[in-house]
Design a protein around this motif. Structure first.
Motif, PDB file in Angstrom:
ATOM      1  N   ALA A 167       0.819  -1.218   0.000  1.00 18.09           N
ATOM      2  CA  ALA A 167       0.000   0.000   0.000  1.00 18.09           C
ATOM      3  C   ALA A 167       0.847   1.260   0.000  1.00 18.09           C
ATOM      4  O   ALA A 167       0.557   2.221  -0.723  1.00 18.09           O
ATOM      5  N   MET A 168       1.906   1.293   0.816  1.00 22.41           N
ATOM      6  CA  MET A 168       2.756   2.464   0.861  1.00 22.41           C
ATOM      7  C   MET A 168       3.456   2.684  -0.473  1.00 22.41           C
ATOM      8  O   MET A 168       3.578   3.815  -0.963  1.00 22.41           O
ATOM      9  N   VAL A 169       3.923   1.599  -1.094  1.00 19.29           N
ATOM     10  CA  VAL A 169       4.604   1.725  -2.386  1.00 19.29           C
ATOM     11  C   VAL A 169       3.647   2.262  -3.437  1.00 19.29           C
ATOM     12  O   VAL A 169       4.017   3.118  -4.258  1.00 19.29           O
ATOM     13  N   LEU A 170       2.403   1.784  -3.448  1.00 19.36           N
ATOM     14  CA  LEU A 170       1.443   2.276  -4.427  1.00 19.36           C
ATOM     15  C   LEU A 170       1.183   3.769  -4.238  1.00 19.36           C
ATOM     16  O   LEU A 170       1.166   4.536  -5.210  1.00 19.36           O
ATOM     17  N   GLU A 171       0.963   4.203  -2.975  1.00 23.40           N
ATOM     18  CA  GLU A 171       0.736   5.630  -2.736  1.00 23.40           C
ATOM     19  C   GLU A 171       1.945   6.450  -3.170  1.00 23.40           C
ATOM     20  O   GLU A 171       1.791   7.518  -3.760  1.00 23.40           O
ATOM     21  N   HIS A 172       3.141   5.933  -2.889  1.00 20.09           N
ATOM     22  CA  HIS A 172       4.368   6.634  -3.273  1.00 20.09           C
ATOM     23  C   HIS A 172       4.484   6.713  -4.791  1.00 20.09           C
ATOM     24  O   HIS A 172       4.823   7.768  -5.345  1.00 20.09           O
ATOM     25  N   CYS A 173       4.188   5.605  -5.480  1.00 23.51           N
ATOM     26  CA  CYS A 173       4.260   5.576  -6.947  1.00 23.51           C
ATOM     27  C   CYS A 173       3.311   6.592  -7.572  1.00 23.51           C
ATOM     28  O   CYS A 173       3.701   7.357  -8.471  1.00 23.51           O
ATOM     29  N   LEU A 174       2.054   6.583  -7.126  1.00 17.57           N
ATOM     30  CA  LEU A 174       1.072   7.494  -7.725  1.00 17.57           C
ATOM     31  C   LEU A 174       1.466   8.949  -7.499  1.00 17.57           C
ATOM     32  O   LEU A 174       1.379   9.781  -8.416  1.00 17.57           O
ATOM     33  N   ALA A 175       1.876   9.283  -6.260  1.00 16.79           N
ATOM     34  CA  ALA A 175       2.267  10.665  -5.977  1.00 16.79           C
ATOM     35  C   ALA A 175       3.486  11.062  -6.788  1.00 16.79           C
ATOM     36  O   ALA A 175       3.567  12.191  -7.305  1.00 16.79           O
ATOM     37  N   ALA A 176       4.459  10.130  -6.927  1.00 16.02           N
ATOM     38  CA  ALA A 176       5.668  10.436  -7.691  1.00 16.02           C
ATOM     39  C   ALA A 176       5.367  10.576  -9.175  1.00 16.02           C
ATOM     40  O   ALA A 176       5.915  11.456  -9.858  1.00 16.02           O
ATOM     41  N   LEU A 177       4.507   9.721  -9.718  1.00 15.64           N
ATOM     42  CA  LEU A 177       4.127   9.826 -11.138  1.00 15.64           C
ATOM     43  C   LEU A 177       3.488  11.184 -11.428  1.00 15.64           C
ATOM     44  O   LEU A 177       3.783  11.822 -12.449  1.00 15.64           O
ATOM     45  N   VAL A 178       2.615  11.644 -10.524  1.00 18.34           N
ATOM     46  CA  VAL A 178       1.978  12.944 -10.708  1.00 18.34           C
ATOM     47  C   VAL A 178       3.018  14.054 -10.668  1.00 18.34           C
ATOM     48  O   VAL A 178       3.009  14.981 -11.505  1.00 18.34           O
ATOM     49  N   ALA A 179       3.960  13.967  -9.720  1.00 17.90           N
ATOM     50  CA  ALA A 179       4.968  15.019  -9.581  1.00 17.90           C
ATOM     51  C   ALA A 179       5.890  15.063 -10.793  1.00 17.90           C
ATOM     52  O   ALA A 179       6.191  16.149 -11.325  1.00 17.90           O
ATOM     53  N   VAL A 180       6.369  13.899 -11.261  1.00 15.45           N
ATOM     54  CA  VAL A 180       7.282  13.864 -12.401  1.00 15.45           C
ATOM     55  C   VAL A 180       6.574  14.313 -13.675  1.00 15.45           C
ATOM     56  O   VAL A 180       7.121  15.078 -14.481  1.00 15.45           O
ATOM     57  N   ALA A 181       5.342  13.839 -13.894  1.00 12.32           N
ATOM     58  CA  ALA A 181       4.594  14.237 -15.089  1.00 12.32           C
ATOM     59  C   ALA A 181       4.323  15.735 -15.078  1.00 12.32           C
ATOM     60  O   ALA A 181       4.311  16.387 -16.128  1.00 12.32           O
ATOM     61  N   ARG A 182       4.098  16.286 -13.897  1.00 17.37           N
ATOM     62  CA  ARG A 182       3.824  17.722 -13.786  1.00 17.37           C
ATOM     63  C   ARG A 182       5.054  18.531 -14.172  1.00 17.37           C
ATOM     64  O   ARG A 182       4.945  19.573 -14.814  1.00 17.37           O
ATOM     65  N   ARG A 183       6.228  18.048 -13.788  1.00 17.80           N
ATOM     66  CA  ARG A 183       7.453  18.794 -14.055  1.00 17.80           C
ATOM     67  C   ARG A 183       8.027  18.502 -15.455  1.00 17.80           C
ATOM     68  O   ARG A 183       8.441  19.403 -16.174  1.00 17.80           O
ATOM     69  N   GLU A 184       8.052  17.211 -15.843  1.00 15.16           N
ATOM     70  CA  GLU A 184       8.701  16.830 -17.092  1.00 15.16           C
ATOM     71  C   GLU A 184       7.743  16.745 -18.277  1.00 15.16           C
ATOM     72  O   GLU A 184       8.181  16.765 -19.430  1.00 15.16           O
ATOM     73  N   GLY A 185       6.455  16.618 -17.991  1.00 10.86           N
ATOM     74  CA  GLY A 185       5.475  16.453 -19.059  1.00 10.86           C
ATOM     75  C   GLY A 185       5.139  14.990 -19.261  1.00 10.86           C
ATOM     76  O   GLY A 185       5.988  14.112 -19.043  1.00 10.86           O
TER      77      GLY A 185
END
Length: 852
Positions: free
Chosen positions: A408-426
């Motif tokens: 569960a923690m890994v999934l929450e971390h993955c989703l939050a990180a995907l949003v952050a990277v996509a927001r910055r890098e496109g």
């Protein structure tokens, strides 16, 4: 041997049930059938009804099947066979279908309807609670005798009682009051709507003919006098106030006094406020009445009414009685400072020396209040700590791809990180990064969704699609959330629902900060993200002014402000369990084991309908892990299918079990199913994960923990004891929750051959309670411990565990008395007075000697 193919007439029945797009369409088709066609349909139905019922599944087809069977010249037995939990639940939501069914049944005449009622009420399971919307119109239309079954009246209170202007309402209300526990069924998730419906109907009735308020008052007082559980008394109290009966309490105070011994805390507060206010002309309680009230209220734990009575004693100065003096001495030596001071003042005024307050010598202090432990912040999921570079994201996704079932923690971390990277890098750069990470585990929801993103089947900026299922897994919402997030990568600034603290909660400060980011960028919120975030917020700390949350939600006409307002005032109703009836072989053993018959209901998130969400979290949930592809609607491709067939494997992994901490009922049913399937280690681990985050634990989870304490091997009891103690210290579990779980009717359900004796063991649960008490949780377990002791001591034939249970009571009694807690054990006292010298009798005598 393969089953025979359906005949043409049977195929016609299937089409009517499964292919009708609306209630109106089906009603029209049934109305236009000729008498000859109806006769053929009835003949085709004879050997096909069970198959048809099974294929109808749940949802609208169940209501359609009920309409079909009611419209034909079927027997009461045939109609009763299709009116199961799912059919009745669907009919209660589809009023047109319900009206059609009841009209058809009423037309059969009183004798036929009486036979149907008899068939349906002969059941011995929780389905009876769902029958009221169907049966009550029949009872009223033909003036049939009202049922005496408590389960029926629980369903009537939940589903029908608010319609005060319906026929035979007053007679039905009095019958519900006479049914033990019926008022526990008031739907707290829709309490405001329930109350509004009842209030408007009451106004119409009072304007037309009025009600016998005194009769209603006396009937409700019986609920308190009988000592119904606190939930039922709270429900009765709601009706007490809806009916405006407080003004009659003074003239009926003798009956109110009689009800006090069995009254719950909320009822005691109401009674004390009313009685101390005096009569309509200012008449106060007599000295004898005030003394009687004090003797009833002062030994209880509720501080506010206790202090109010002490203040009244101080002002009124009734003649002291030896019994009341003894009670005041105990309070004066207690740890509640304010109460102790008031008691001391009264004792001195009466000419007695007040004992010094404080702990007694030799006491360990095991009786204490919950510590109120605050969760720690999850720093690794803070915006500033999220991975921001390509190697960090790849490493995180590799962790997610190990094994089957993302942590569960890994999934929450993955989703939050995907949003952050996509927001910055496109999103296109993110797609390039993901394309180089290698193959993902083909069974994992996140991996399969990311593969769809990389291969272009999910395009960035895709508005969340409505996705619903009536019978799919709990993980359907997990999958829907993942698909929504991936579809909006690059357009959303963050996720509202990412946990901010170790208890899987989202603090209001973090929630408000994230919501502001959406407002500043003019971006709409995701319905799934809002729903999950709300289940992780603390409802008690909701801001009074929600105007700052007036922001849009994708595809919905309501704003976040409106959703929050609704959520704040509509807590979920009590969770519930049901076991589908078991078929048995010639040896009496259940053919279908209990873990495959578990159904969880209640505890539905109140905002799902506003947010356009419909799935297993808001519907009756049948615990299982294999589903037909059509049950997962347009998200079927996200789940793994063995050999590429039409069956979907969808276990409820940790990431799903912890998804909605405010709604633990369905995940609790999952680990209970594992326990019933003898997967003890898995059940203990999963119970621990859920218990660590559930707020509150709720009825099903608490019952599940006691089932583990009773049925798991001795080496696992300490783990269960720790779960209970931590939940209490974090104020997510109360003593009354434990007591209610032990007294739950679920223990008497049809669990299957040989399971019940193992699952309701007083000796094993007391061993676990003793561990909790010695670790400082005595205040949590004492009410249940004494209830078990009284139950065993009062038995005609003393169970073998009686002696050990009484020894545990004896061990802890000094700690309890030192805390100023009143202890009354009438059954143990009676046991001590018996002849003989058995271990149980000797232990009872030792307990009684400590009480005097």
């Amino acid at each position: 041997m393969t089953a025979a193919a359906p005949t043409a007439d049977q195929e016609d029945l299937l089409s009517l049930v499964l292919d009708s797009t609306s209630t109106e369409q089906l009603a029209h088709q049934l109305a236009t059938r000729t008498a000859e066609q109806c006769t053929r349909m009835l003949h085709a139905l004879k050997d096909f009804l069970s198959t048809l019922s099974r294929k109808a599944g749940v949802g609208a087809p169940k209501a359609h099947l009920a309409m079909l069977v009611a419209a034909l010249e079927t027997t009461p037995t045939q109609v009763a066979s299709v009116l199961d939990l799912f059919a009745c639940s669907e009919l209660s939501r589809d009023h047109e279908a319900l009206d059609a069914v009841t009209a058809s049944l009423i037309a059969r005449g009183p004798q036929w309807c009486e036979q149907l009622v008899s068939h349906l009420l002969s059941r011995r399971d929780r389905r009876i609670e769902a029958l009221a919307p169907v049966l009550h119109p029949l009872l009223a239309a033909h003036d049939l005798p009202l049922p005496e079954h408590c389960g029926y009246w629980a369903g009537w209170v939940r589903l029908e009682a608010q319609h005060v202007d319906s026929p035979r309402w007053a007679e039905s209300f009095l019958a519900a009051c006479a049914a033990s526990g019926a008022f526990a069924a008031i739907p707290t998730a829709a309490a405001q709507h329930y109350a509004e419906t009842a209030s408007s109907a009451l106004a119409r009735v009072r304007a037309r003919e009025g009600l016998d308020d005194v009769a209603l008052l006396r009937a409700l007082l019986l609920v308190f006098e009988r000592g119904d559980r606190p939930g039922a008394q709270r429900g009765a109290l709601i009706w007490f106030r809806l009916l405006g009966l407080t003004k009659h309490l003074w003239t009926e105070r003798a009956r109110l006094f009689a009800a006090l011994p069995g009254a719950s805390g909320s009822v005691i507060e109401m009674a004390v406020d009313s009685l101390l206010a005096g009569g309509p002309d200012g008449e106060p309680l007599t000295g004898a009445e005030l003394t009687a009230l004090a003797l009833e209220v002062l030994p209880r734990k509720e501080k506010r009414p206790r202090r109010a009575v002490l203040e009244a004693l101080r002002r009124a100065d009734p003649p002291p009685s030896p019994e009341l003096t003894d009670v005041l001495r105990v309070l004066a030596a207690g740890t509640d400072t304010m109460t102790a001071v008031l008691a001391q003042v009264i004792l001195v005024h009466w000419g007695h020396q007040a004992p010094a307050a404080g702990p007694r010598a030799g006491v360990l202090g095991l009786w204490r209040e919950p510590e109120g432990i605050a969760p720690e912040p999850l720093t690794e999921l803070d915006d500033a700590a999220l991975v921001g570079d390509e190697p960090g994201l790849i490493g995180l996704l590799e962790r997610a791809g190990r094994g089957w079932g993302v942590n569960a923690m890994v999934l929450e971390h993955c989703l939050a990180a995907l949003v952050a990277v996509a927001r910055r890098e496109g999103p296109q750069e993110l797609r390039r990064i993901l394309a180089g990470t290698g193959p993902h585990h083909s069974r994992e929801i996140l991996a399969r969704s990311l593969r769809d993103f990389v291969e272009g089947r999910i395009e960035p900026g895709t508005e969340p699609r409505p996705a619903t299922t009536d019978t799919g897994p709990l993980s359907f919402l997990t999958a829907q959330r993942i698909r929504d997030v991936i579809g909006l990568l690059g357009t959303i600034p963050c996720l509202l629902s990412t946990p901010s603290h170790t208890d899987w909660s989202v603090s209001w400060e973090v929630f408000a900060r994230r919501a502001r980011r959406y407002q500043q960028e003019g971006t709409a919120l995701m319905p799934t993200d809002v729903a999950i975030a709300l289940a992780r917020l603390d409802r008690r700390r909701t801001p009074s002014d929600l105007a700052n949350f007036a922001q849009p939600i994708y595809g919905r006409a309501v704003t976040l402000e409106r959703v929050l307002e609704h959520w704040r005032t509509h807590p979920a109703r009590r969770g519930d369990l049901e076991l589908m009836p078991s078929r048995r072989n010639t040896d009496g053993r259940s053919i279908m084991p209990a873990d495959q018959r578990l159904i969880a209901e209640g505890d539905e998130p109140a905002v799902f309908e506003l947010l356009g969400l419909r799935n297993a979290w808001s519907l009756p949930y049948h615990v299982r892990s294999v589903f037909a592809r059509h049950e997962l609607a347009d998200l079927g491709g996200v789940f793994w299918s063995p050999r590429g067939g039409d069956l979907i494997v969808a276990p409820e992994w940790e990431s799903t079990r912890l998804l909605l901490p405010e709604h633990p009922t369905r995940p609790a049913a999952v680990f209970l199913g594992e326990f019933l399937h003898a997967e003890i280690v898995e059940a203990i681990a999963h119970a621990g994960q859920l218990t660590a985050v559930a707020r509150p634990l709720g009825s099903v989870l608490t019952f599940g923990l006691l089932a583990l304490a009773c049925g798991a091997p001795a080496q696992h009891r300490e783990a269960v004891a720790e779960m209970l103690l931590v939940a209490w210290d974090e104020e997510r579990l109360t003593p009354s929750d434990l007591l209610a779980a032990w007294q739950s009717p679920w223990w008497d359900a049809d669990w299957g051959h040989g399971l019940k004796p193992r699952a309701h063991s007083a000796a094993r649960v007391v061993a676990t309670l003793g561990m909790v008490a010695r670790a400082g949780g005595l205040a949590l377990v004492w009410p249940l411990l004494t209830a078990i002791a009284e139950e065993l001591a009062g038995a005609d034939r003393l169970p073998a565990a009686t002696s050990d249970v009484l020894k545990t009571v004896l061990e802890l009694l000094t700690e309890v008395r030192a805390a100023g807690v009143s202890v009354e054990l009438p059954n143990v006292t009676a046991l001590a007075a018996r002849g003989g010298s058995s271990g149980a009798v000797r232990a009872a005598r030792l307990v009684v000697s400590r009480l005097t």
